[in-house]
Design an enzyme around this catalytic site. Structure first.
Site, mmCIF file in Angstrom:
data_model
loop_
_atom_site.group_PDB
_atom_site.id
_atom_site.type_symbol
_atom_site.label_atom_id
_atom_site.label_comp_id
_atom_site.label_asym_id
_atom_site.label_seq_id
_atom_site.Cartn_x
_atom_site.Cartn_y
_atom_site.Cartn_z
ATOM 1 N N THR A 131 50.797 -15.517 -23.802
ATOM 2 C CA THR A 131 49.401 -15.834 -23.509
ATOM 3 C C THR A 131 48.557 -14.575 -23.379
ATOM 4 O O THR A 131 49.063 -13.515 -22.981
ATOM 5 C CB THR A 131 49.310 -16.635 -22.189
ATOM 6 O OG1 THR A 131 47.938 -16.757 -21.782
ATOM 7 C CG2 THR A 131 50.078 -15.942 -21.067
ATOM 8 N N ASP A 132 47.260 -14.711 -23.670
ATOM 9 C CA ASP A 132 46.344 -13.591 -23.467
ATOM 10 C C ASP A 132 46.184 -13.237 -21.991
ATOM 11 O O ASP A 132 45.733 -12.157 -21.644
ATOM 12 C CB ASP A 132 44.974 -13.883 -24.089
ATOM 13 C CG ASP A 132 44.296 -15.123 -23.517
ATOM 14 O OD1 ASP A 132 44.883 -15.799 -22.637
ATOM 15 O OD2 ASP A 132 43.166 -15.439 -23.950
ATOM 16 N N GLU A 133 46.592 -14.145 -21.117
ATOM 17 C CA GLU A 133 46.427 -13.895 -19.680
ATOM 18 C C GLU A 133 47.297 -12.754 -19.168
ATOM 19 O O GLU A 133 47.060 -12.246 -18.063
ATOM 20 C CB GLU A 133 46.696 -15.173 -18.878
ATOM 21 C CG GLU A 133 45.648 -16.255 -19.102
ATOM 22 C CD GLU A 133 45.677 -17.329 -18.039
ATOM 23 O OE1 GLU A 133 45.958 -16.997 -16.868
ATOM 24 O OE2 GLU A 133 45.418 -18.495 -18.373
ATOM 25 N N TYR A 155 51.408 -17.366 -12.780
ATOM 26 C CA TYR A 155 51.731 -17.841 -14.135
ATOM 27 C C TYR A 155 51.796 -16.679 -15.120
ATOM 28 O O TYR A 155 52.810 -16.486 -15.812
ATOM 29 C CB TYR A 155 50.704 -18.872 -14.591
ATOM 30 C CG TYR A 155 50.666 -19.032 -16.097
ATOM 31 C CD1 TYR A 155 51.771 -19.507 -16.790
ATOM 32 C CD2 TYR A 155 49.530 -18.683 -16.828
ATOM 33 C CE1 TYR A 155 51.751 -19.634 -18.183
ATOM 34 C CE2 TYR A 155 49.494 -18.812 -18.211
ATOM 35 C CZ TYR A 155 50.611 -19.287 -18.882
ATOM 36 O OH TYR A 155 50.591 -19.400 -20.258
#
Length: 334
Positions: A131-133, A155
């Site tokens: 994910t980009d997170e 997360y």
């Protein structure tokens, strides 16, 4: 029937996974597609009804953390490709259930990597969908694949940790891994905890869109078909050991998103849109935006083909036509 290739998809009954599985089954009748999924709350068997009876599709209900089961799969099957999507992904829940996110996202990845490396038949590719997170938030900086991970919630911390595990298998064993980091993916069949289906489902229940906090949050939204196309492209053309951002220039402020969906669902004039908005407390930690650049992936020939207008129209239509697809809406009743 003899198949040219065997592909294992973990989390193949989830939102993104089910679209990937359906695409693989439809496009490659000469490939065997195995879906390993434990059918968690955010999965629906209905997502794969179109491929259930296909000769090249096999479903195994099970947990990616179950080392005995995963070892058995790699012992009895000649797995050529792994797409690892199985994960806990709800950011808010990660603050409440950190150990569960650690178990599934990190330990599950460890179990899968170890079994795949031990297999007598060496897999050709292990594609880890991240994910980009993992980059953390940014106001001005645009992240490329060399930007350092700075996760800001449990997360994204577990996804970053799992990435390091995956990368270590390339560094130590030259195990053929590829990592993707994608923007917010949306489209039909997404569970109602994510922002677009959440707003749509609330409006269908004649409830207001709940806006968390007052800060000007925005997200880059990528239609699921474009994400699947990217995963399939990196499988065929991606360089092992590399990371590829998968994203879009379509950045939509969350307030603008809510207003757009209110107009589409409720068909009210602009003067009444505010009546369908409700502001609620923000979650413990919030990132305003995650800008990424995808030049590396674009050099392989990938482009996002579905415009925001087309994608959101298609998504809204699907939720209107399938109002009971997700029967559990208890979270939205709160």
């Amino acid at each position: 029937m003899d198949f040219n290739r065997t592909v294992l998809v973990t989390g193949g009954s989830g939102f993104i996974g089910s679209h990937l599985v359906c695409s693989l089954v439809d496009r490659h009748p000469d490939w065997r597609i195995i879906n390993l999924d434990n059918l968690d709350y955010c999965c629906s068997p209905r997502s794969l009804e179109s491929v259930d009876d296909r000769a090249n599709y096999t479903f195994i209900r099970g947990d990616v953390c179950n080392s005995q089961l995963v070892d058995h799969i790699f012992t009895t099957e000649t797995v050529d490709v792994i797409f690892h999507l199985a994960a806990k992904t709800h950011v808010e829940a990660s603050f409440e259930s950190q150990s569960t996110f650690q178990l599934v996202n990190v330990d599950g990845t460890r179990v899968l990597l170890a079994a795949a490396r031990r297999a007598r038949h060496r897999p050709q590719r292990f594609v880890y969908v991240s994910t980009d997170e993992v980059y953390g938030a940014s106001v001005d900086e645009v992240f490329d694949e060399s930007s350092p991970p700075r996760p800001t919630n449990p997360y994204s911390a577990t996804k970053a940790a799992a990435e390091q595990l995956v990368k270590s298998y390339w560094d130590k064993y030259k195990f053929p891994i590829i990592i993707t980091r994608s923007n917010n993916i949306y489209g039909p069949r997404q569970f109602t905890e994510k922002v677009i289906p959440r707003f749509l489902t609330l409006l269908q229940m004649n409830k207001r869109c709940t806006i968390q906090g007052t800060l000007p949050k925005s997200r880059h939204f990528l239609f699921v078909d474009d994400a699947v196309a990217a995963f399939l492209l990196v499988l065929e053309k991606g360089t092992v050991g590399e990371i590829y951002n998968v994203g879009t220039t379509c950045e939509v402020p969350i307030m603008q998103l809510a207003r757009q969906l209110i107009r589409m669902i409720k068909n009210v004039p602009d003067s009444e849109v505010k009546d369908w908005l409700e502001f609620v407390p923000d979650r413990p930690r919030v990132d305003l935006r995650y800008p990424i650049t995808c030049e590396k992936l674009q050099q392989l020939g990938w482009r996002a083909e579905v415009s925001w207008a087309e994608g959101i129209r298609h998504t809204v239509k699907w939720y209107q036509e399938n109002p009971d697809f997700w029967s559990d809406k208890s979270e939205l009743q709160q």
